[in-house]
Enzyme design. Structure first.
Site, PDB file in Angstrom:
ATOM      1  NE  ARG A  36      -4.167  -1.861   1.817  1.00 19.23           N
ATOM      2  CZ  ARG A  36      -4.178  -3.186   1.770  1.00 19.23           C
ATOM      3  NH1 ARG A  36      -3.089  -3.849   2.081  1.00 19.23           N
ATOM      4  NH2 ARG A  36      -5.253  -3.846   1.404  1.00 19.23           N
ATOM      5  CG  HIS A 121      -3.011 -12.432   5.348  1.00 15.43           C
ATOM      6  ND1 HIS A 121      -2.576 -11.123   5.384  1.00 15.43           N
ATOM      7  CD2 HIS A 121      -4.231 -12.435   5.952  1.00 15.43           C
ATOM      8  CE1 HIS A 121      -3.491 -10.377   5.980  1.00 15.43           C
ATOM      9  NE2 HIS A 121      -4.493 -11.146   6.339  1.00 15.43           N
TER      10      HIS A 121
END
Length: 240
Positions: A36, A121
């Protein structure tokens, strides 16, 4: 050493029940791009947005495009743990760090020597055949031309990573929650704390030594007992 880092060092020196919760910023100093930041994966241009390409629906419907993106951007080999990974592994060896909770999928914590790592994840290092369940390592996946196929049954292989629209593993979540809830010191580093449900794990911390280490401010800074705006490498390099 700044006053903030000195305080963190005192807390680390005085505790044998530390948990570290980390995001992409932990691995950027090993050369792995985050998702990001200005130069991150989500700010690069493809035919589809990366969020779409990393979704379960896209994986099912467009496997060739998924794997092209995955091979280009998520299979990252020949990277080494950095100072943060190494210090965390040493703290565990010393009996001070009880667990690492990570959003990263690169396996660098384990390569540094950490044993108790809750991978929220998943990991690019693990892959499995959707048909027969056989496991494959990252080298097998990297060598595939496009959609990797099982060498036994011919089924499609899927990476053991959590895609968008997929739920987190319940056993991993339970382990991470228990570690955080029981921690004396919780150090959160290299994450913007915007990805849920992972970011919500901070709510389970019950102690009074919540530390946030990030280059930029996060929406959770006001909740922390100690905030350090600096690189993780610079901070962790002072702890031992």
């Amino acid at each position: 050493m700044t006053d903030e880092v000195r305080t963190l060092k005192e807390w680390v020196d005085g505790s044998d029940n530390i948990v570290f919760f980390g995001g992409a910023g932990v691995s950027t100093e090993s050369g792995i791009p985050d998702f990001r930041s200005v130069d991150g994966l989500y700010n690069q241009k493809y035919d589809y947005p990366p969020e779409t390409m990393l979704s379960h629906t896209f994986y099912v419907r467009h496997k060739e495009e998924f794997w092209k993106f995955y091979h280009d951007k998520l299979i990252i080999k020949d990277v080494e743990p950095n100072v943060t990974h190494n210090v965390l592994a040493k703290l565990e060896e010393m009996g001070k760090l009880k667990a690492i909770v990570t959003q990263n999928i690169d396996g660098l914590h384990q390569r540094a020597g950490s044993k108790t790592v809750w991978e929220l994840h998943g990991s690019t290092l693990r892959n499995y055949c959707e048909k027969c369940g056989k496991s494959f390592d990252i080298d097998y996946i990297a060598a595939a031309d496009n959609v990797p196929k099982c060498d036994e049954c011919g089924g499609d292989i899927k990476p053991d990573v959590v895609l968008y629209e997929e739920g987190l593993d319940s056993d991993v979540m339970s382990g991470a929650i228990k570690a955080i809830a029981e921690a004396d010191v919780l150090i959160i580093g290299g994450t913007s704390l915007v990805v849920y449900p992972a970011a919500g794990l901070i709510d389970y911390y019950r102690g009074n030594k919540l530390v946030l280490v990030n280059k930029t401010a996060t929406a959770q800074d006001s909740r922390a007992d100690l905030v350090i705006h600096d690189s993780l490498g610079a901070v962790f390099g002072e702890l031992l």
